[in-house]
Design a protein around this motif. Structure first.
Motif: not given
Length: 301
Positions: A37, A40, A51-52, A65, A67-69, A111
């Motif tokens: 991962s 961010e 994060g991603d 990818t 995203r925004d997990k 997510k």
């Protein structure tokens, strides 16, 4: 294949990866490899961070990818030790006997709300250890306690000769089994949906050891009889005998069994010019033996 592993190694060296796992893990019933991962450094719900998630699709050779997990706080100080059926196994860095499974790396999962299922504390057998996990396997993709359709069993194979099994959410402790041989990283543990058994190839790849889902029976052995071997010159067989070898027992969705023998020159450089030999199980296998017919001999250069 060597190009694929090279690209994965390049991905793992990126400087912006805050949490990247030492080795890629394969979801045994999913087309993805887990890479790790990228954080961010943004706070997520209930702690942790956003994060991603990095995955790799070997069939398409594409990076996936998510995203925004939300990475839960409970997993920040944990290490990934295995994956099966879309679930990942995490061990606490401060206490390796504390293990949990979660759907963090499942691209279809929520997510913002990662499902985390704690497992009983691992117990070590005499002359065994639980610090190094070689393989994990699950009998079902639904390890929830409220799942009434099927009983999910989790199995962990450790360095040495310890196999631990439990039913998530149901068992208060692990059932430990002594494997009748010393396991290494190249012995893969897998679950057969067709036979409802956990399989583990013995060193040398000439025998197959298995356990059922009841925990109380002794392991069963099947001798692997190899038929239709490829015609190789003497130096070819000598080359194979000098190689590092991995034996992987796998099962297709239709229930057909395969044995994949992976040969490479140096263990630390398994991706360099490997030799792949694939065997399939014949239907007329006798009791106690399994006839394996060679389907493929491939050299990747």
């Amino acid at each position: 294949m060597s190009q694929l592993l090279f690209r994965l190694s390049k991905l793992s060296s990126r400087k912006d990866v805050l949490q990247i796992h030492k080795s890629v893990r394969l979801f045994s019933t999913s087309p993805y490899l887990t890479l790790g991962s990228i954080g961010e450094d943004l706070p997520g719900e209930g702690g942790g961070y956003i994060g991603d998630i990095l995955l790799f699709d070997p069939a398409k050779e594409e990076l996936v990818t998510v995203r925004d997990k939300t990475i839960p706080e409970d997993l920040v100080n944990s290490r990934l030790v295995g994956a099966s059926h879309g679930w990942t196994f995490f061990s606490d860095r401060c206490n390796h006997n504390s293990v949990r499974i979660c759907d963090l790396f499942n691209p279809l999962a929520s997510k913002s709300k990662t499902k985390i299922i704690p497992l009983p504390l691992l117990t070590t057998m005499i002359y065994g250890q639980t610090k190094v996990v070689w393989n994990v396997a699950m009998s079902s993709s639904s390890p929830h306690q409220d799942n009434e359709e099927e009983d999910c069993v989790v199995a962990i194979n450790f360095l040495g000769n310890q196999l631990s099994l439990c039913r998530p959410g149901r068992d208060l402790g692990w059932t430990n089994k002594q494997i009748p041989f010393v396991c290494s990283e190249n012995s893969n543990l897998m679950y057969s949906k067709r036979d409802q058994r956990f399989y583990l190839p013995a060193p040398g790849g000439n025998y197959l050891c298995s356990w059922d889902l009841h925990f109380d029976s002794d392991p069963k052995f099947n001798e692997l009889v190899f038929l239709n071997l490829p015609e190789l010159p003497q130096f070819g067989w000598e080359l194979l005998n000098s190689c590092f070898k991995e034996d992987h027992w796998v099962e297709s969705p239709s229930g057909q069994s395969f044995l994949i023998k992976w040969y490479s020159n140096v263990p630390s450089k398994r991706h360099k010019d490997p030799i792949l030999m694939v065997f399939t199980e014949e239907e007329d296998t006798k009791e106690g033996t399994r006839n394996m017919c060679c389907l493929l001999l491939e050299v990747f250069i």
